[in-house]
Design an enzyme around this catalytic site. Structure first.
Site, PDB file in Angstrom:
ATOM      1  N   SER A  78      41.610  -1.346  19.039  1.00  0.00           N
ATOM      2  CA  SER A  78      42.680  -1.293  18.034  1.00  0.00           C
ATOM      3  C   SER A  78      43.141   0.131  17.718  1.00  0.00           C
ATOM      4  O   SER A  78      43.419   0.451  16.555  1.00  0.00           O
ATOM      5  CB  SER A  78      42.252  -2.021  16.750  1.00  0.00           C
ATOM      6  OG  SER A  78      41.985  -3.386  17.032  1.00  0.00           O
ATOM      7  N   ASN A  84      45.343   0.218  28.913  1.00  0.00           N
ATOM      8  CA  ASN A  84      44.854  -0.965  29.615  1.00  0.00           C
ATOM      9  C   ASN A  84      45.803  -2.114  29.292  1.00  0.00           C
ATOM     10  O   ASN A  84      45.750  -2.676  28.210  1.00  0.00           O
ATOM     11  CB  ASN A  84      43.424  -1.279  29.135  1.00  0.00           C
ATOM     12  CG  ASN A  84      42.896  -2.595  29.679  1.00  0.00           C
ATOM     13  OD1 ASN A  84      43.489  -3.191  30.578  1.00  0.00           O
ATOM     14  ND2 ASN A  84      41.768  -3.044  29.135  1.00  0.00           N
ATOM     15  N   TRP A  85      46.680  -2.419  30.240  1.00  0.00           N
ATOM     16  CA  TRP A  85      47.717  -3.422  29.968  1.00  0.00           C
ATOM     17  C   TRP A  85      47.161  -4.847  29.982  1.00  0.00           C
ATOM     18  O   TRP A  85      47.830  -5.777  29.581  1.00  0.00           O
ATOM     19  CB  TRP A  85      48.832  -3.317  31.004  1.00  0.00           C
ATOM     20  CG  TRP A  85      49.651  -2.064  30.941  1.00  0.00           C
ATOM     21  CD1 TRP A  85      49.414  -0.943  30.188  1.00  0.00           C
ATOM     22  CD2 TRP A  85      50.860  -1.810  31.672  1.00  0.00           C
ATOM     23  NE1 TRP A  85      50.398  -0.012  30.403  1.00  0.00           N
ATOM     24  CE2 TRP A  85      51.294  -0.509  31.318  1.00  0.00           C
ATOM     25  CE3 TRP A  85      51.612  -2.534  32.603  1.00  0.00           C
ATOM     26  CZ2 TRP A  85      52.455   0.058  31.851  1.00  0.00           C
ATOM     27  CZ3 TRP A  85      52.763  -1.968  33.143  1.00  0.00           C
ATOM     28  CH2 TRP A  85      53.178  -0.683  32.766  1.00  0.00           C
ATOM     29  N   LYS A  86      45.955  -5.014  30.480  1.00  0.00           N
ATOM     30  CA  LYS A  86      45.348  -6.356  30.622  1.00  0.00           C
ATOM     31  C   LYS A  86      46.292  -7.272  31.414  1.00  0.00           C
ATOM     32  O   LYS A  86      47.026  -6.785  32.267  1.00  0.00           O
ATOM     33  CB  LYS A  86      44.985  -6.905  29.248  1.00  0.00           C
ATOM     34  CG  LYS A  86      44.151  -5.904  28.446  1.00  0.00           C
ATOM     35  CD  LYS A  86      43.507  -6.457  27.228  1.00  0.00           C
ATOM     36  CE  LYS A  86      42.698  -5.345  26.556  1.00  0.00           C
ATOM     37  NZ  LYS A  86      41.980  -5.796  25.386  1.00  0.00           N
ATOM     38  N   GLU A  90      35.851  -7.678  28.249  1.00  0.00           N
ATOM     39  CA  GLU A  90      36.404  -8.986  28.651  1.00  0.00           C
ATOM     40  C   GLU A  90      35.846  -9.410  30.002  1.00  0.00           C
ATOM     41  O   GLU A  90      35.644 -10.608  30.254  1.00  0.00           O
ATOM     42  CB  GLU A  90      37.947  -8.915  28.655  1.00  0.00           C
ATOM     43  CG  GLU A  90      38.484  -8.921  27.229  1.00  0.00           C
ATOM     44  CD  GLU A  90      39.753  -8.121  27.003  1.00  0.00           C
ATOM     45  OE1 GLU A  90      40.481  -7.829  27.973  1.00  0.00           O
ATOM     46  OE2 GLU A  90      40.010  -7.763  25.838  1.00  0.00           O
ATOM     47  N   GLY A 132      41.357  -5.717  19.986  1.00  0.00           N
ATOM     48  CA  GLY A 132      42.422  -6.689  19.756  1.00  0.00           C
ATOM     49  C   GLY A 132      42.345  -7.370  18.394  1.00  0.00           C
ATOM     50  O   GLY A 132      42.998  -8.389  18.166  1.00  0.00           O
ATOM     51  N   GLU A 187      33.820   1.008  23.407  1.00  0.00           N
ATOM     52  CA  GLU A 187      34.709   0.016  22.804  1.00  0.00           C
ATOM     53  C   GLU A 187      33.888  -1.044  22.076  1.00  0.00           C
ATOM     54  O   GLU A 187      33.430  -2.005  22.696  1.00  0.00           O
ATOM     55  CB  GLU A 187      35.548  -0.665  23.883  1.00  0.00           C
ATOM     56  CG  GLU A 187      36.428   0.268  24.668  1.00  0.00           C
ATOM     57  CD  GLU A 187      37.579  -0.479  25.327  1.00  0.00           C
ATOM     58  OE1 GLU A 187      38.724  -0.167  24.996  1.00  0.00           O
ATOM     59  OE2 GLU A 187      37.339  -1.377  26.143  1.00  0.00           O
ATOM     60  N   GLY A 247      44.596  -0.853  24.387  1.00  0.00           N
ATOM     61  CA  GLY A 247      45.057  -2.146  24.890  1.00  0.00           C
ATOM     62  C   GLY A 247      46.442  -2.447  24.335  1.00  0.00           C
ATOM     63  O   GLY A 247      47.452  -1.929  24.821  1.00  0.00           O
ATOM     64  N   GLY A 248      46.487  -3.256  23.292  1.00  0.00           N
ATOM     65  CA  GLY A 248      47.750  -3.737  22.715  1.00  0.00           C
ATOM     66  C   GLY A 248      48.826  -2.673  22.545  1.00  0.00           C
ATOM     67  O   GLY A 248      49.976  -2.874  22.953  1.00  0.00           O
ATOM     68  N   HIS A 297      34.628  -3.592  31.482  1.00  0.00           N
ATOM     69  CA  HIS A 297      35.335  -3.914  30.229  1.00  0.00           C
ATOM     70  C   HIS A 297      34.682  -5.135  29.585  1.00  0.00           C
ATOM     71  O   HIS A 297      34.225  -6.045  30.277  1.00  0.00           O
ATOM     72  CB  HIS A 297      36.817  -4.186  30.517  1.00  0.00           C
ATOM     73  CG  HIS A 297      37.614  -4.305  29.261  1.00  0.00           C
ATOM     74  ND1 HIS A 297      37.675  -5.458  28.533  1.00  0.00           N
ATOM     75  CD2 HIS A 297      38.348  -3.382  28.586  1.00  0.00           C
ATOM     76  CE1 HIS A 297      38.424  -5.249  27.454  1.00  0.00           C
ATOM     77  NE2 HIS A 297      38.845  -3.996  27.466  1.00  0.00           N
TER      78      HIS A 297
HETATM   79  P1  PGA Z   1      43.003  -3.034  21.950  1.00  0.00           P
HETATM   80  O1  PGA Z   1      42.199  -3.147  23.328  1.00  0.00           O
HETATM   81  O2  PGA Z   1      43.542  -1.635  21.865  1.00  0.00           O
HETATM   82  O3  PGA Z   1      44.089  -4.069  22.049  1.00  0.00           O
HETATM   83  O4  PGA Z   1      42.031  -3.323  20.864  1.00  0.00           O
HETATM   84  C1  PGA Z   1      41.406  -2.102  23.799  1.00  0.00           C
HETATM   85  C2  PGA Z   1      40.750  -2.471  25.102  1.00  0.00           C
HETATM   86  O5  PGA Z   1      40.345  -3.635  25.267  1.00  0.00           O
HETATM   87  O6  PGA Z   1      40.612  -1.630  26.010  1.00  0.00           O
END
Ligand code: PGA
Length: 251
Positions: free
Chosen positions: A214, A9-11, A98, A174, A168, A235-236, A96
């Site tokens: 993470s 997930n590149w956001k 967010e 993050g 998640e 994500g990251g 998600h």
């Molecule tokens: P993260 O994000 O790996 O940066 O913690 C995961 C996500 O939000 O899907």
């Protein structure tokens, strides 16, 4: 036997040229790794068409990070499932955390999006997870049960095979604080049991449940070796080819 699926997930990261650079590195890196792990990347909307051209002849699949709950019309700034399909998406991340927290998406709206995605033959990666406060208050199972039940309300047994659930925990996204393999496994098993109650044991056994929060190459192996953890939503670490490939290798 369930396969493992790792999704990136590149956001809101990577313009079109950064997208090309990252995908080329991924393709090159994955050529030398023999893996039977499924790989999905979810770039931002503006990079989807470009990404689709590059991954065309690879095993990498394309997903979007969101879509709107209507087919078309006066919804300024929104993107429809048909638009996503027209640029090669097979998956869409829905619910998600967010989207839930920053954009105030409710279980009801997420459910509507899941139904439309299924109708349009897009596979939802449906995210659920508790906040740190909810975990401290011992409400994790209550919250997950509500999100799973309401998010999947009226989804038919036959459509369940198209859905991936991503657990998640919000406090792990993050933050560098990942759930321990035991904490994650316990919630994954709870979700699988819930699906078994609401649908059937067979549907529950076949369901892919990813862990997210993470995930990094150095913690992926332990997390992904848990019985009910079938992959990761990253994500990251999905923004760096080496790290993302490391996670795929671990899976
Ligand atoms: P993260 O994000 O790996 O940066 O913690 C995961 C996500 O939000 O899907």
């Amino acid at each position: 036997m369930r396969i493992k699926i790792v999704a990136g997930n590149w956001k809101m990261n990577n313009d079109i040229s950064q997208t090309r650079t990252l995908i080329k590195k991924l393709i090159d890196g994955l050529k030398v790794e023999s893996t039977n792990c499924g790989v999905i990347i979810c770039p931002p909307f503006t990079s989807l068409a470009g990404a689709n051209e590059l991954i065309n002849e690879t095993n990498i699949k394309l997903g979007a990070q969101n879509m709107y709950a209507e087919e078309k019309g006066a919804f300024t700034g929104e993107i429809s499932p048909d638009m996503l399909k027209s640029v090669g998406c097979e998956y869409v991340i829905l619910g998600h955390s967010e989207r839930r927290t920053i954009f105030k998406e409710t279980d009801e709206l997420i459910n509507k999006k899941i139904h439309l995605a299924l109708k349009k033959d897009l596979n939802p990666i449906f995210c659920v997870g508790e906040t740190e406060q909810e975990r401290e208050d011992d409400k994790t199972e209550e919250v997950i049960k509500r999100q799973v039940t309401e998010g999947l309300s009226k989804v038919s047994s036959s459509d369940m095979g198209k859905i991936i659930i991503a657990y998640e925990p919000i406090w792990a996204i993050g933050t560098g604080k990942n759930a321990t393999p035991e904490q994650a496994q316990a919630v994954h098993l709870f979700i699988r049991d819930l699906i078994a109650q609401n649908y059937s044991q067979k549907i529950a056994n076949d369901l892919i449940i990813q862990y997210g929060g993470s995930v990094k190459p150095d913690n992926a192996k332990e997390l992904l070796s848990q019985r009910d953890i079938d992959g990761a939503l990253v994500g990251g670490a999905s923004l760096k080819a080496d790290a993302f490939i490391g996670i795929i290798k671990a899976a």
